[in-house]
Design an enzyme around this catalytic site. Structure first.
Site, PDB file in Angstrom:
ATOM      1  CG  ASN A 228      34.284  38.138  46.566  1.00  0.00           C
ATOM      2  OD1 ASN A 228      33.506  37.239  46.855  1.00  0.00           O
ATOM      3  ND2 ASN A 228      35.076  38.718  47.455  1.00  0.00           N
TER       4      ASN A 228
ATOM      5  CG  HIS B  35      35.301  42.327  42.505  1.00  0.00           C
ATOM      6  ND1 HIS B  35      34.459  41.662  43.358  1.00  0.00           N
ATOM      7  CD2 HIS B  35      34.536  43.191  41.815  1.00  0.00           C
ATOM      8  CE1 HIS B  35      33.227  42.124  43.199  1.00  0.00           C
ATOM      9  NE2 HIS B  35      33.243  43.053  42.270  1.00  0.00           N
TER      10      HIS B  35
ATOM     11  CB  CYS C 112      38.313  47.878  38.167  1.00  0.00           C
ATOM     12  SG  CYS C 112      39.915  47.128  38.330  1.00  0.00           S
TER      13      CYS C 112
END
Lengths: 393, 393
Positions: A294, A296, A331
């Site tokens: 994804n 991430h 993050c």
């Protein structure tokens, strides 16, 4: 190594805030435990039909539930053929529900009515540290991997994001809320470790997954791990309640156990006072290979960052015995982080020699101060006699 | 993941400069090929004694040589029992020299009179990138791992540094000089890959090791790799000539082949003109987990740094097809590096769309300008049709 898990983030459901991190490796749900475990399966088919499969290749949840009831609890159960797991194809489940143990290439099989997944792993040269022992990060990789393998072998996992069929239809993914790992002994290079993992309901808001790592020869417990997962919408990044279809889907795979294998550390991890931190690494940025599917940051990368903030002088003489993590926020590729740590056990970070056990609190935060992750690590003085032997084989 | 290889450095032997990197995973020697391959084994024992083992558990080189001569070339050969490789103990070699295939937990066995090591590997969830395919770094891990496993299964490797008995007595370790990898297709998650690896004499100054990665079902070649190693003194960091004892030790394991599986790229990699670099990453520092057993930066970390300097826009649409590396000098925990790259094929780094193949030259250097590694990468436009399918299984 990039992986599928990761992506800590924060969102809200019904006005509540919840902490979590995405994880393709977990199969937990936000559900009501008692209603799930006591539910009477509906529209059950005849025993003959139980052995058949639906057109998508997955036996329906009520069917699986009945099979569970019909089988003696000590009967071994194999719910997949080797093609299924080797190819990752979502093919039909095998008709052989008997105790035939189907060791796949990955070495996995189902036990206890299909509720427990067991796999042997051989410690590889690229998984060890300078002391010839499996690294903590490698151990975490296998938490994720065995969880995913259980999903593949049972047919519960139907897309590459680690979601069930109903979750996938509703654009939902798994997110890790907490992770707790205790390592009694790190296995050494070429040692074979037997990993068991299973899922169970955990409170009102999630489902847990436990793991036991054992010496495959002696049965000695090497490590235990416990994780709690919740569900999140892939687009909105908000937590999601579990619809009945998903509950039914997951029910046959959920163990009826009261509590996780690791008892919760009663001490809450306090937010680390930044000005009081002993150690600090700044300017930490993920590389492209630290990104998950994804885009991430992966779970394992967070742990790397935490360990970077632990004094090297400690690592030279102490083994990481336990880690507790609470994910707060996600993050991404552009994030710049700080990793802070503070010794919470007695003594200073400069003199560890007097202590057999040293504890640290950890904080990962963005440079703007926003909290990403809270953690605690426990370190135990290494037995140097054992260590010497591990260098010669 | 920390590993045993790495440690590029530069030293001199007999006034010559040589380039290399330490590697526990290779078993090459600085030797004279023809003299080695034509040497007549001396002090051979009776056939009965050939099946016995010396007190250290290793059949002597002349004995092995004779066994090679006695056996038909197509007879499969098993030189280790499962305890040997599973435990990493240097136990006695098995008496079963017949075609019994002993698949260890790691899945390894010896073929072709013990000269070729074959192992199946299953692509794990923690070895893949966002495209569900094995990462280049994971592939490199398996180069090292299979090389080490061959050393364990044959008994050639006797210490944790990947050295032979004689090398260990003389404080010598292996160092990588060059590495060349070509990937035709990256295997996907859960796919099973068959890896073959073998050693052979390479010129006057080293020995080579080759690998073939194949689809275990179709036999399709997925990747080839070739590496050249030389020997280095662990303390002085100087290259070492190979004494007769080591030559004898290695001889039974060395394939009589004329050239590596990958033909050398005739184009010399020029030192990259720093001012002409298209891309530049600075301030690169190894973490503690990037250190190998000798407290030097691992090989795989160098490759991470190289890939960090490749534009992300390229990686999104191109696959790394080939990489050539020439190791120049070692670096350690305190080193701060720069990773520079320059597109050498036609076009600019901003417009890749017109090119099916894109090439880069690479340079890793210390901030003081000292060269650590030279490299070349070749990138091929990804087949996006294939990619879509890999997301659903």
């Amino acid at each position: 190594m990039s992986n599928l898990t990761g992506t800590p983030t924060r969102s809200s459901v019904g006005g509540r805030r919840a902490d979590y991190s995405t994880a393709a490796g977990g199969f937990p749900v936000r559900l009501h435990v008692q209603s799930l475990l006591r539910k009477t399966p509906s529209s059950l088919k005849s025993p003959e039909k139980i052995m058949k499969h639906d057109e998508m290749g997955i036996v329906s949840a009520p069917e699986r539930k009945l099979v569970k009831q019909l089988r003696a609890s000590n009967t071994r159960f194999s719910a997949a053929d080797s093609t299924l797991a080797v190819n990752g194809k979502n093919k039909k489940l095998t008709d052989d529900w008997e105790s035939k143990k189907l060791d796949l290439v990955a070495g996995g099989r189902l036990l206890q009515d299909g509720l427990v997944y067991r796999q042997n792993i051989s410690v590889r040269s690229f998984e060890i540290g300078g002391d010839r022992k499996m690294s903590f990060g490698a151990l975490l990789n296998h938490l994720q991997d065995t969880a995913l393998n259980q999903g593949i072998i049972t047919g519960l996992l139907v897309d590459g994001f680690g979601s069930t069929r109903e979750m996938s239809r509703n654009n939902l993914i798994w997110v890790v809320s907490t992770l707790h790992v205790v390592v009694d002994r790190y296995p050494t290079w070429t040692e074979v470790v037997e990993v068991d993992t299973w899922m169970y309901a955990s409170g009102k808001n999630g489902l847990g997954r436990d793991w036991i790592f054992r010496d495959s020869k002696t049965g000695e417990t090497l490590a235990n791990a416990t994780s709690v997962y919740v569900m999140m919408n892939r687009e909105t990044r908000k937590l999601s309640k579990i619809a009945k279809e998903m509950r039914d889907e997951l029910e046959p795979y959920v163990m009826d156990c009261e509590r996780p294998i690791i008892n919760k550390d009663g001490r809450k991890i306090q937010k680390l006072d930044v000005s009081a931190a002993d150690q600090r690494c700044t300017g930490l940025s993920p590389g492209w290979k630290d990104m998950d599917i994804n885009q991430h940051v992966s779970n394992v990368k967070y742990i790397d960052w935490i360990l970077e903030s632990v004094p090297h002088s400690l690592m030279e003489r102490y083994d990481l015995n336990a880690m507790t993590l609470e994910y707060k926020k996600e993050c991404d590729m552009d994030s710049v982080l700080q990793s802070l740590s503070k010794r919470v056990s007695e003594g200073s970070t400069d003199s560890f020699s007097a202590s057999k056990v040293v504890e640290f609190d950890h904080l990962l935060r963005l440079e703007n101060g926003r909290e990403i992750l809270r953690g605690r690590t426990v370190w135990k003085l290494r037995d140097t006699n054992n260590r010497v032997n591990s260098y010669i084989y």
